[in-house]
Each structure stands twice: as C-alpha cells, then as structure tokens.
Design a protein around this motif. Sequence first.
Motif, PDB file in Angstrom:
ATOM      1  N   CYS A 427       0.853  -1.198   0.000  1.00  0.00           N
ATOM      2  CA  CYS A 427       0.000   0.000   0.000  1.00  0.00           C
ATOM      3  C   CYS A 427       0.887   1.245   0.000  1.00  0.00           C
ATOM      4  O   CYS A 427       1.006   1.940   1.019  1.00  0.00           O
ATOM      5  CB  CYS A 427      -0.927   0.018   1.208  1.00  0.00           C
ATOM      6  N   PRO A 428       1.575   1.538  -1.091  1.00  0.00           N
ATOM      7  CA  PRO A 428       2.529   2.663  -1.098  1.00  0.00           C
ATOM      8  C   PRO A 428       1.888   4.013  -0.854  1.00  0.00           C
ATOM      9  O   PRO A 428       2.539   4.947  -0.403  1.00  0.00           O
ATOM     10  CB  PRO A 428       3.140   2.588  -2.504  1.00  0.00           C
ATOM     11  N   GLY A 429       0.591   4.138  -1.126  1.00  0.00           N
ATOM     12  CA  GLY A 429      -0.058   5.424  -0.925  1.00  0.00           C
ATOM     13  C   GLY A 429      -0.641   5.616   0.449  1.00  0.00           C
ATOM     14  O   GLY A 429      -1.344   6.608   0.695  1.00  0.00           O
ATOM     15  N   ILE A 430      -0.397   4.677   1.349  1.00  0.00           N
ATOM     16  CA  ILE A 430      -1.003   4.745   2.674  1.00  0.00           C
ATOM     17  C   ILE A 430      -0.406   5.844   3.539  1.00  0.00           C
ATOM     18  O   ILE A 430      -1.044   6.361   4.441  1.00  0.00           O
ATOM     19  CB  ILE A 430      -0.844   3.376   3.398  1.00  0.00           C
ATOM     20  N   MET A 431       0.847   6.249   3.255  1.00  0.00           N
ATOM     21  CA  MET A 431       1.549   7.169   4.146  1.00  0.00           C
ATOM     22  C   MET A 431       1.272   8.620   3.784  1.00  0.00           C
ATOM     23  O   MET A 431       1.224   8.989   2.604  1.00  0.00           O
ATOM     24  CB  MET A 431       3.054   6.914   4.092  1.00  0.00           C
ATOM     25  N   SER A 432       1.119   9.429   4.800  1.00  0.00           N
ATOM     26  CA  SER A 432       1.039  10.878   4.624  1.00  0.00           C
ATOM     27  C   SER A 432       2.459  11.454   4.604  1.00  0.00           C
ATOM     28  O   SER A 432       3.440  10.746   4.874  1.00  0.00           O
ATOM     29  CB  SER A 432       0.231  11.501   5.754  1.00  0.00           C
ATOM     30  N   ILE A 433       2.550  12.729   4.311  1.00  0.00           N
ATOM     31  CA  ILE A 433       3.870  13.378   4.268  1.00  0.00           C
ATOM     32  C   ILE A 433       4.543  13.337   5.639  1.00  0.00           C
ATOM     33  O   ILE A 433       5.742  13.049   5.759  1.00  0.00           O
ATOM     34  CB  ILE A 433       3.726  14.826   3.770  1.00  0.00           C
ATOM     35  N   SER A 434       3.759  13.584   6.673  1.00  0.00           N
ATOM     36  CA  SER A 434       4.340  13.567   8.023  1.00  0.00           C
ATOM     37  C   SER A 434       4.810  12.164   8.397  1.00  0.00           C
ATOM     38  O   SER A 434       5.841  12.001   9.066  1.00  0.00           O
ATOM     39  CB  SER A 434       3.316  14.065   9.041  1.00  0.00           C
ATOM     40  N   GLN A 435       4.067  11.135   7.967  1.00  0.00           N
ATOM     41  CA  GLN A 435       4.479   9.768   8.267  1.00  0.00           C
ATOM     42  C   GLN A 435       5.741   9.387   7.502  1.00  0.00           C
ATOM     43  O   GLN A 435       6.587   8.652   8.016  1.00  0.00           O
ATOM     44  CB  GLN A 435       3.341   8.799   7.935  1.00  0.00           C
ATOM     45  N   VAL A 436       5.852   9.875   6.276  1.00  0.00           N
ATOM     46  CA  VAL A 436       7.079   9.629   5.500  1.00  0.00           C
ATOM     47  C   VAL A 436       8.281  10.223   6.229  1.00  0.00           C
ATOM     48  O   VAL A 436       9.330   9.575   6.381  1.00  0.00           O
ATOM     49  CB  VAL A 436       6.945  10.223   4.084  1.00  0.00           C
ATOM     50  N   GLU A 437       8.129  11.450   6.697  1.00  0.00           N
ATOM     51  CA  GLU A 437       9.228  12.095   7.421  1.00  0.00           C
ATOM     52  C   GLU A 437       9.535  11.357   8.717  1.00  0.00           C
ATOM     53  O   GLU A 437      10.706  11.171   9.083  1.00  0.00           O
ATOM     54  CB  GLU A 437       8.876  13.551   7.703  1.00  0.00           C
ATOM     55  N   GLU A 438       8.476  10.935   9.420  1.00  0.00           N
ATOM     56  CA  GLU A 438       8.689  10.232  10.691  1.00  0.00           C
ATOM     57  C   GLU A 438       9.396   8.901  10.463  1.00  0.00           C
ATOM     58  O   GLU A 438      10.358   8.565  11.177  1.00  0.00           O
ATOM     59  CB  GLU A 438       7.345   9.997  11.372  1.00  0.00           C
ATOM     60  N   LEU A 439       8.933   8.130   9.482  1.00  0.00           N
ATOM     61  CA  LEU A 439       9.544   6.827   9.222  1.00  0.00           C
ATOM     62  C   LEU A 439      10.981   6.984   8.742  1.00  0.00           C
ATOM     63  O   LEU A 439      11.865   6.217   9.143  1.00  0.00           O
ATOM     64  CB  LEU A 439       8.714   6.070   8.187  1.00  0.00           C
ATOM     65  N   ALA A 440      11.222   7.969   7.897  1.00  0.00           N
ATOM     66  CA  ALA A 440      12.593   8.214   7.439  1.00  0.00           C
ATOM     67  C   ALA A 440      13.502   8.560   8.611  1.00  0.00           C
ATOM     68  O   ALA A 440      14.656   8.107   8.688  1.00  0.00           O
ATOM     69  CB  ALA A 440      12.611   9.330   6.399  1.00  0.00           C
ATOM     70  N   GLY A 441      12.986   9.355   9.547  1.00  0.00           N
ATOM     71  CA  GLY A 441      13.790   9.694  10.727  1.00  0.00           C
ATOM     72  C   GLY A 441      14.073   8.490  11.604  1.00  0.00           C
ATOM     73  O   GLY A 441      15.175   8.342  12.143  1.00  0.00           O
ATOM     74  N   ILE A 442      13.084   7.587  11.735  1.00  0.00           N
ATOM     75  CA  ILE A 442      13.291   6.375  12.549  1.00  0.00           C
ATOM     76  C   ILE A 442      14.367   5.499  11.927  1.00  0.00           C
ATOM     77  O   ILE A 442      15.282   5.021  12.614  1.00  0.00           O
ATOM     78  CB  ILE A 442      11.960   5.613  12.674  1.00  0.00           C
ATOM     79  N   LEU A 443      14.268   5.287  10.630  1.00  0.00           N
ATOM     80  CA  LEU A 443      15.245   4.426   9.958  1.00  0.00           C
ATOM     81  C   LEU A 443      16.638   5.065   9.970  1.00  0.00           C
ATOM     82  O   LEU A 443      17.649   4.369  10.140  1.00  0.00           O
ATOM     83  CB  LEU A 443      14.794   4.155   8.527  1.00  0.00           C
ATOM     84  N   ALA A 444      16.671   6.372   9.766  1.00  0.00           N
ATOM     85  CA  ALA A 444      17.969   7.062   9.824  1.00  0.00           C
ATOM     86  C   ALA A 444      18.595   6.922  11.202  1.00  0.00           C
ATOM     87  O   ALA A 444      19.821   6.768  11.335  1.00  0.00           O
ATOM     88  CB  ALA A 444      17.797   8.538   9.455  1.00  0.00           C
ATOM     89  N   GLN A 445      17.756   6.961  12.243  1.00  0.00           N
ATOM     90  CA  GLN A 445      18.262   6.775  13.600  1.00  0.00           C
ATOM     91  C   GLN A 445      18.827   5.368  13.787  1.00  0.00           C
ATOM     92  O   GLN A 445      19.858   5.181  14.465  1.00  0.00           O
ATOM     93  CB  GLN A 445      17.140   7.032  14.603  1.00  0.00           C
ATOM     94  N   LEU A 446      18.167   4.379  13.186  1.00  0.00           N
ATOM     95  CA  LEU A 446      18.678   3.007  13.261  1.00  0.00           C
ATOM     96  C   LEU A 446      20.048   2.897  12.608  1.00  0.00           C
ATOM     97  O   LEU A 446      20.987   2.338  13.187  1.00  0.00           O
ATOM     98  CB  LEU A 446      17.692   2.062  12.569  1.00  0.00           C
ATOM     99  N   PHE A 447      20.187   3.443  11.425  1.00  0.00           N
ATOM    100  CA  PHE A 447      21.484   3.395  10.745  1.00  0.00           C
ATOM    101  C   PHE A 447      22.549   4.156  11.517  1.00  0.00           C
ATOM    102  O   PHE A 447      23.709   3.735  11.578  1.00  0.00           O
ATOM    103  CB  PHE A 447      21.355   3.975   9.329  1.00  0.00           C
ATOM    104  N   LYS A 448      22.151   5.268  12.119  1.00  0.00           N
ATOM    105  CA  LYS A 448      23.115   6.061  12.881  1.00  0.00           C
ATOM    106  C   LYS A 448      23.619   5.289  14.082  1.00  0.00           C
ATOM    107  O   LYS A 448      24.817   5.307  14.393  1.00  0.00           O
ATOM    108  CB  LYS A 448      22.464   7.372  13.318  1.00  0.00           C
ATOM    109  N   ARG A 449      22.692   4.602  14.781  1.00  0.00           N
ATOM    110  CA  ARG A 449      23.117   3.828  15.947  1.00  0.00           C
ATOM    111  C   ARG A 449      24.045   2.695  15.529  1.00  0.00           C
ATOM    112  O   ARG A 449      25.011   2.387  16.196  1.00  0.00           O
ATOM    113  CB  ARG A 449      21.896   3.277  16.676  1.00  0.00           C
ATOM    114  N   LYS A 450      23.748   2.077  14.416  1.00  0.00           N
ATOM    115  CA  LYS A 450      24.613   0.991  13.942  1.00  0.00           C
ATOM    116  C   LYS A 450      25.996   1.506  13.601  1.00  0.00           C
ATOM    117  O   LYS A 450      26.991   0.805  13.752  1.00  0.00           O
ATOM    118  CB  LYS A 450      24.002   0.337  12.695  1.00  0.00           C
ATOM    119  N   ALA A 451      26.050   2.759  13.119  1.00  0.00           N
ATOM    120  CA  ALA A 451      27.331   3.307  12.681  1.00  0.00           C
ATOM    121  C   ALA A 451      28.153   3.872  13.823  1.00  0.00           C
ATOM    122  O   ALA A 451      29.380   3.872  13.764  1.00  0.00           O
ATOM    123  CB  ALA A 451      27.098   4.400  11.633  1.00  0.00           C
TER     124      ALA A 451
END
Length: 1309
Positions: A427-451
């Motif tokens: 369901c690629p259209g399920i996300m709103s703009i704010s959810q896209v930003e929130e999810l991107a921030g969560i994943l970026a935080q995961l990569f940052k912690r790994k690094a």
Amino acid sequence: MRRDGVVFQEEGGEGWQMELFDEDADEDREMAGCGKGHRPSMSVATSEGGVICLACLSALLSDPRALTHHVSYALSQLSTAIRCPDFVRRLAGRQPHLIVSPLVRALASFDDEPLARQLIDLVSDLSECGLPRSVFGDFVSRVSDFISSGGLAWSRRQFFMLHCLGVLLNSRQDCNPAAHIRDKAALFSILVTGLQLPSEEIRGEILFVLYKMFLQQVMPWTDESNSEHDYSLKEESLLKLALETLLKAQKDDVRTNCIALLLVLAQRGVFENLFGNSRLLSLNSERVKPMKEDGLLLSSSLVDMFADAIKGPLLSSDIQLQTNTLDLIFHTVSSGFSSVKQIQALIEKDIADYVFEVLRLSGNQDSVIISCLHILDILATADEAFVHRLAVGFNILLPVLRYVIEIPLHPAQNHALKLVWTCITHCPGIMSISQVEELAGILAQLFKRKATVELPIVSEAFTLACLTFVELLKSPSSCNINQLAPLIQEASRNAIISSISSQEDSVIFLYSLYLVKELYSSIVEECSITCAKQELEKQITETCEKYLLPWLARVIDEMQDEEIVLGILETFHLILLKGSEIVARCFAEFLVSSSWFSLAFGCLGFFPTAKMKTRIYMMLSSVIDLLLGPDLGEPIRDCYLNLPCDPLELIYLLGQSNLQDSFLASCQSAVLMLLYVSSLYDDRLTDGSQLLASLEQYILVNYNNLSSGATHPMIGSQLVHLYALVRSDTLNYKIPYSAEVEKSIFNLIAQMNWDLLSIDLHPRALKWLFQQEEISTPLSFLILNVCRSYSTNKDQICLRANSIKLLDIQMIAELIVSGDNFVIQLMLSLLVEGLEEDRKNDIVHLITAMTDILNIFPRASNEFILHGIAETLRKVFYSVYFNQIETCSLLIFNVLYLADHAALCQDEDWRGIILKLLEHLKAKLTSSTFGQEEILIIAIFSLILHYSTRQILVEASKAILLDKSLALALERIVHTSCGKGPTLVSCDEDTPAGETLIFVLLLYFFTLRSSHIIFSGAMNWQEFFQSSDEVHGSSVFCIKCHDICRLLHFGPTVVKLVSSHCLMELLTRISDQRGKSNNNLKLSMKYLESIMTVTEGLLFYEDFSTATACRVCLSRLLGWEKLGVLEKKVIRNSRWFRIIMEELAMALAAPSLASRSFINQHKPAAHVAIILLQLNESPPWLNSVFSSSCISGILGNLSACNLTPDMVKLFKELTIRKYMNKEQVDTIHHLFQVRVCRKQVYTDSFGEQTPKEDLPKAIKNHDDMGDICNVLIQLMLSSNKYCNESKPEHEKLLEEIDMFFQISTTVME
C-alpha cells in the motif's frame, strides 16, 4: 474442650472434648490420655504445654451437629500448633492420617464459608508443614474422590471442595500432586459436566483444576482403557467447553484460568490435533461439515469460536491476562493453524484489529509489544487478507517501531520492520507526508546507531531497514519533500559506515550498497531536480569518495568476497552513468586521482572472472567518456572481451604488428587509451622501462601505418603524449631509450600534423616536447593555434580547461615560469614571423596571449624580459605593417610593472619603444583630455621614470624628460585645470578631465624624482617657484609651486593626494639644494605664506596619506627658519599654527576623544607641534597653548593602550622646553613602568601580525584605468618613507620611551 481447667462440650447432651493441660502438670498425667480415655498415642503435646487428642479432634470434625465455633476454635488451635516444628515432628510420629478424612468430611459437611476457608487453609498448611508426602497425597486422593463421586452435587460444599483441590494441586510441585488422583476419568467427567453449569465461580474453579491437571500431564485420556475415538471426543469436548466458557465469562479471574488451560492445551498440541481433524463435535453431538483447502480439513466452527472467545480477554485491563491471551494466540497460530485459510478466518474475525488495539494501548510494555508483533508477523502470511488490516493499523505501528528501534537489539525489531515494509510495499499510498518524514527519521536513527555505537548488527534488521527505506522513497508522498534530503544523506552515509564496520557479514554490505544505489537512482531519475536533490546527489557521491573507495583500496588485498567488490563497483558505475554531468565528471576525476586504474586492475587480478572483467572495463570506458568526451571510451567497449586482465599482457599487445589485423589494431587503440588516461594522473600500470620498451616496439613495427595516415589522429596524439611522458621520466631515472625511435617520433610529429590541442596533456610530457629543438617548427604552430583559439574565445577555452587539461594558456604560462624550455623563444619568433609575413591578426593573438600569461603568472614578466621581449616589441613598433600601438601598450605596462628591477636591461630597446610611443602620442596632445590609449602611454612613461630612480632605463627616461612638446602639452592641461578654481572639485577620477589630470600629476611626481637622479646637479629647483608667466630655462616638465597649491586646495580627494606628494617632493628637493648652497629664496612673503596656508589647512584632512604629506611639507618649510629672516617672519606671523596647536591640545585633553584611533588621526598635527618646539625661536604662544593644566588634562587621558611613539616624542620635546613640571614627569614615568606600559607594548607586538605582502597582479584590460591608477599611486606612496615605516610601531615606541627616560632625567636634575 478444656483450656486451663475449663471444659467445653455440646449443649443438651454428652459432649466430645479435647483437653489442653496446664503447663505445670506432671509428665505422667500429660501422657495419661484425654478425658475420653483415648490412648496416649493419640495425644500430641503442643509447644504451649497442652495436648491435642487426635481422636477427639477427629470426632469433633466428623460430627455434623458440632457447633461451628467449636470447630473453628479447634481448627485455629491446630493451625497454631503446626507452626512449631517440634509439634509437626511429634504429629508425624503419631498417626497424622487420622485427621485427613475428618478434615475432608468436615469440608463436605459445612456450608459456612468462613469455616470452609479455615478448613482449606488448614489442609494447605498441613500439606506443606513438613508431614510425610503420603499425608499430602491422601488429602489429594480423598478430595478428588469426593468430587468424582458426585455426591455433593453442585452445592456450595462442592465449590469449596473444588477450591481445596485447586489449592492442593497448586502446592507441593516437587511431588506432582495430580498423580495422587485415583479416578482421573471420573474426575474429568464430573469436571466437564460442571463446565456446563451457569455459575462462573464453579467454572472458574473447574478450569483451574483442569489447568493444573494438564500442566502436570495428568490427562483423562492417558488411561490405556481409552480408545482413539474417546481420546478425540474428550479433546474436542474439552476444547469447545473451554472456549464457550471463555466466551461467556465476565470475570477476569475466570478468564485467566480459562486462558491458562487453553494455553497448556495449545502447548500440548491439542489445537494442532483438533483444527486439522475431520471429526468435529459440539456439545449436543451435532456434526459440522469440514471444508477442504489445499488438502487440509478445516474446522471453521472451532476457529470462529476461538476468535470470538479471545476478544474479551484481549481488551481486559489485566495486563497479565492480556499477555497470556496473546501467548495463547501465538501458540495457536504458530502450531495449530497450519493453513493460510485458517489464519484468514482469524483475520476475518477481526483478530488482527484487536491485536492492533492491544498494541495501541500497550504503553510501551515490552511483553505486550513482543507478543503482538509476533502474532502480527504470523498473520502476515495471509497476504491479501492481512494487508488491508495492516494498512488500518499502520498508524499504530510507527510509534511502536520508534520504540523498538530506540532499544538496541530489541527482540521485536525484525517483526516491526517487516510489518512496516510489508505495509508500504503493498500500500505505497497509505503514508502521509508527516508519516514519511517520521519513518525516514526512525530508519535514519537506526542506521546512525549501527554506525556510531559498537553493537553487533543483526543482518535481518539491517536488511529490512534498507528495504523499507527504499520502498519509502517510492511512496507518492515522498515526492518533493525537502526535509527528506538530510535524512537520506545521513542514512546512506551511516549505512555504508555500518557495513564497513561489519565487513565480515556480506549480507549487510550488499544491502547497504543496494540502499545507496536505490537512493541515488530515485534522486537522479526524478523529473524535477531541486537544489536539495542536487546537494543530496553530491553528498551521496562524497560518501562513496570518503568511505567506500578508501576502504576498498585498503582491504582489496585481503578481500575474498567478489560480490562485495562487484557491488561497490556497480555503485560507482551507477554514479558515472546516471549522475548529473557535473557530479559524474567530478566523481570520475576523483577516481582517477585516487589511482583508480591500479585499483581496478588489482580487483581484476584478485577476481579474474568474466563478470568482474566486464564491470571493470565498462567502468573504465565510462570514466574516459566523462574525462575526455563522449564516445571516447568506445574502443574499450568494442573489444573488452578480448583484452587481458594483466597490465603486463596489455602492453605486450603493443609490441605486435597490426598491419594485416584490424582487430588487433582496435585492441591496441584500447590499450593506448587506457595507458594514456592512466598516465595523465600519474597512475602507472607498469614499470616505466617496460612501458617505454613497448612503446618503442609499437612505433617500430607499426611505423608505416602511423606515417601513412592509417592511424586515427587521436591515437597518434595519445602515442606522442605517452612517449613524451615516459621520456621525461628517463631524465630522472636514467632509463635507456632508442635514438632511432626518438627520431621516428619527431618525424611523425613534423609530418602528420597531429593536433595535440585535441587531447589532454601531462605537464611533464608537454615540457619534454618543448625542450626538443628538433620539433620547434610544429610546436610553434601549436602555440600559435592555442593563441588564436584563446584570443577569439577566452571564456570557452577557460571553461574547458577547468574540466580537462587541454593545452591552453594556463599550461603555456606554467611552462614559461618553470623555465628550461623554448616556449618564450617560440612565441617571440612567431611575433617576428608575423611581422615579416604581415599577419596582423596573429600578432594581436600573440600579444593578447602574452598579456594574459602575465595575468596568470606575474613573475613570467622576468622571463619575457630575459628572453628579449623589448627587442621584439621594438621591432613590432617600427614595423611598417603594424600600427596598433594600443594592443602592445597594455603588454608593455604589465611587463614593466611586474618585472623585478634587476631584470630590466636593454635600455636601447626600451628607448626605441619610448620614442615610438612619444611619436604616437604627439599627434593626440592637442586635446585637454586623454583617452584610454594616451593615458596608458602616460602610465608607461611613469613606470620608466620610476625605474630610473634606481639608475635603470636611464636613456629611455631622458627621452621622456627632455621631450619639450610633451612637457608643454602636459603643462597646458595642468594650467587649464588650475583655472577652474573651486569647480575643480567636481573633476574626480570618474570624469575624463579628472582622470587625465590625475595621470598627468602622477607623471609629474615621477618626473620630479627621476630628474633629481638623472640631472642631479643641473636642476635649478627655484625655477619651480616662478610665476606662470615666467619662462623657465629647463625643458623638463614643470608645474609651478603655486599651481600645485591650487590643485591641492581645490582638487578632489585623489588630486589632493597626488598634488600633496608632488609638493612634498618639490619642497624636499629645494630644501636639499638650499642646504648645500645656502641660497635665499627668490619669492615674496605672500607666496611663502600661501604655501603654508594650504598645507596647514590639510593637516586634519580625512585622507591620512594626504595629511602626512602636508605635514612633511610644513616640516620642510619650518626647517627653512634657520636659513633666512623671511622664513622666520612668516613662521612667527602664522595664525594657522596657533589654531592647529590649540585644536590638537583640546583634542588630546578631551576625555571622550583621546582614543588610539583619534590620536593617530591627529598624528600629522602632533608632528608639526614637535617641529615648532624644536625651532631655535619657537613661537611664544606655545607656552600658553601647552599650559600646565592642558598637559595635566592630556596626561589624564593617556594610558598604555592609546600611547603612540609620536605622543612620547611630543612629551620629550615639552620636557626639554621645560613646559612640564616634575610632578607631570613623574606621572609619565609611572605610566612608562615596565610592568604597565612595556607589558602592553609587548602584548601589542605579540598581537601584531606582519601584513602579507600582496603580490602584484597584471592589468587585464585596456579599460581598467582605475587599476592602472592604483598601481601608480601605490608606487608613489611606497617611495614616501613617512607613509611606509621601516620599523614596527612597538619598536619605535620602546625607543622613544628609552629616549624620554634619558632626557627627562637629565633635564629634571
């Protein structure tokens, strides 16, 4: 019952009694027995000194007519007694089994709930107090027998009995309590029957007993007498009854027991057996027809019942009940639900929605979150049915994902990531703009912690994060979100860093590369390119440059995984192919600058596979396309399959003859291209001697093809470059070479006219070519072509030079500055040839190129002069074919301005040039204003005169100084300007008249300085004080002193500046002459007063250089006081001096004005004050100006931070003149103490930084008159020692302080 002599017995008859004797009774009586005559062995002594008769107790408990308070009292006494270990030990030595049956019968006899609770507690205490296990087993057996008999029906007594059995089964886990149940089938039957009763309390107790029985593996169908048919029936009956009970239950404790039973059943495989069984029974023996799907028999009724039953517990406020229910669902769907159809049935019954609701209300409780995510992960196997429910619960998943990501190594990370990835994938259209930003921030935080955190990386979590981020960018809501750019940048960088830190895990590395490639592709393939996306593309490329490429170069020798290397190469190739033009080209340049060719062939050496070979050669061809131009990598793409992997084998191909083999020729072209490009960046694939030998062999065996024109000119040019570069190395490493091949290559260069402008050239190769005199002719034409191209299209050539190193003016300039080549000689010879052949355009191109070479490297001027540019320019000037003097004027000015005075020579050649310029200028001297050409010539004259002060270019200077027509024309211009009076202020440098006047005055300044050197004793400087009508005998350009004063008074700022320095130079020359001859001035007092008045009025002028020059002029005039009476009178009568001194004294004494900058502004006036104090007859009014109160005010404002050398010198002169008293001198001494003043001086000197000397820059265009004027003004100011102090200020200050100490000490004595 009696206590302390009191007997309790039943009312209305003979009573049963239990005696407890006093503590003082003797032992014989205690052991004699109770009052009923029971044997002593039936009595047990208590710790309080009493005795409990077991027979009396049994009789009391067995009597249904006994009073409840008697029974309760007896029970309490026994409960108290068994707390003593000695009593328990004595009781165990008697016959403890005697009280088991009475206690059980009492529990079955009384309806009183408190008494029943007391009995149950006593039974529980007796079971765990330390009596033999047989007592405990006896309790279990008798209680279970009572229940199994059904004699109590379903009364309250039956409820108490069930509760007691439950308590017993929940205790003494070390001896398996349920094993003591004798008739399991009967008990199970009665319990199953009881489940159908409406009482929730009874069902709750039954469920608990069943739960404990199954937990202790005591199942009713374990008996050998049960058939398989009975086994299935009992399983199904129990399961359905339990589910019905759970469905109807309203109390959480009943639900808890039911869930516990169902959970045990699920763990024992009951669900797995029944949900796949074809025989389904209901309580009324009604059969349900099974459905078939994928060969499995499904029980839709049980599934539906299960789904309905668990909804209530899921929404319970009891966390433990909620958690157990989730565990039940997990065990059920992970074991019993072997079919997707069954999972779909649960989803259709809204179980997924309920789980999402539990997850929403979980409050970040780990146990609940882990269970929910496990269940949802299993439900996700039913793709179509689950995706719609997952989309609804997506809003709930995001905060849960953030929570599990923030906890390192959280066990539910994988499940949360997988669910989110599944949702946005389907369901690629399920996300709103704010959810896209929130999810991107969560994943970026995961990569940052790994690094950044040294924690082990879970491959599955990292993989899912990469996949999720890629799908995130494909979402329609992610388009044109600028806030995503920094998150994408951070994610790509940290993913790469994480993969590098865990390089042993190839999966992580490959998925990090996959993430980077997908991110980059999503950026460059979008239609709308914003600044944020361009920056993001650049940042991802920089990540590859900063991390991936250095890491690959560092570990390639130890790398064993070819897939990782291929993944990195594929990422690099993607940037080269799909990146924007600028980014791709910069990345290609970075690669080749990082020894990419060596690294690429190193990868090919370690992994000589077809896949690696294809990737390497395709990538190299793309690099060449970007560096040299489109399709220039085509030869490599055409024959890469036949190219070897080893560089030594590559150069071996060059030694073969391609006369009859076109395919070999194409391979050799590809090899030459590879060697050529790698050599440009000093990335040698082989040893220099081996490469030279191969090139020589190639030239020898293929000379006919090369000389016949069969070889493409591009290949020929590359061959020349390679040969020249390798030969340039032979000079350093003494590599032997073939003279025959050298001669052949020279012949090819001369005959084939290969255009070296079309290829990039290495500076060392180019220098070697221009060191070979044998090919000077073709190289001179090459230089001429460069100058033609540059002169006609400067911008395009410069832009191209920024991208690739084509032969251009920049490289020619570098060759000239490096020396040891024939470039300048070739350029000068081309000028001469152009004159001889009347090629005016080529002459212009060459002169323009030379001018811009000086702009690139100003020090090239010395090289031009040393190689005879003056002689060549003289020939150009006197050529009958060339009359564009303006074209040469700018070059002449730059050569003169930028050259070192030691390099200037060839005075005759420069004199010839000057004479030609004078001749050209005379025709244009009739006008009162000059154009750019005339002004440039005037500037050249000024430079010539400037150098003459060092005895250089003297003859050329004489030609300027002695030209009468030039002098008259310039004097006329000055006279015209002086006649304008106050309107002269509008004639600034922006007007033609003002610009002309400024350059005339600058020429006059250098004339004064040059005349002093060249005509040292012949100049009569007093002629400059004549009136304008008087004719002076000298032909030297002369502006009378009063005209200079007019210009100084009425002129604009720049005119004032130059005029003040002209007047200063003139007064200095007259002072020197009067000092030697002691002649009196032939001028009136009024004339001298007017000069003084003009200079006095500019002492406080805003331009410091002008004010300083006027101060020097006044110093010279005041110095004449010693030479004549006239001068003394003028000085004594000057009113301006007193006004100036009063202004100075007031400024220094005013508290708000005595800052360091303000004092510096009044520095010229302070100098004049010093000179007045030094006169033999100082003005008498000085004493009143510098009174004691005034000096005290000045000292009050003085501090170490605003102290200057001039102020110290002024105080020194005031002390000598005795204007200062001892107290004031002591004040200054105190200020000058080392601990205050000198410390500040040293601090200032430490803080002072020596200003960097600005290197001179060439004048670019003819219309840069302002820059030319600044050049001459700087030369004028540099000659003024008062504006250019040789010593730092802090050194001068220390010297003046020392002088003051010496003089003040002497004067005060």
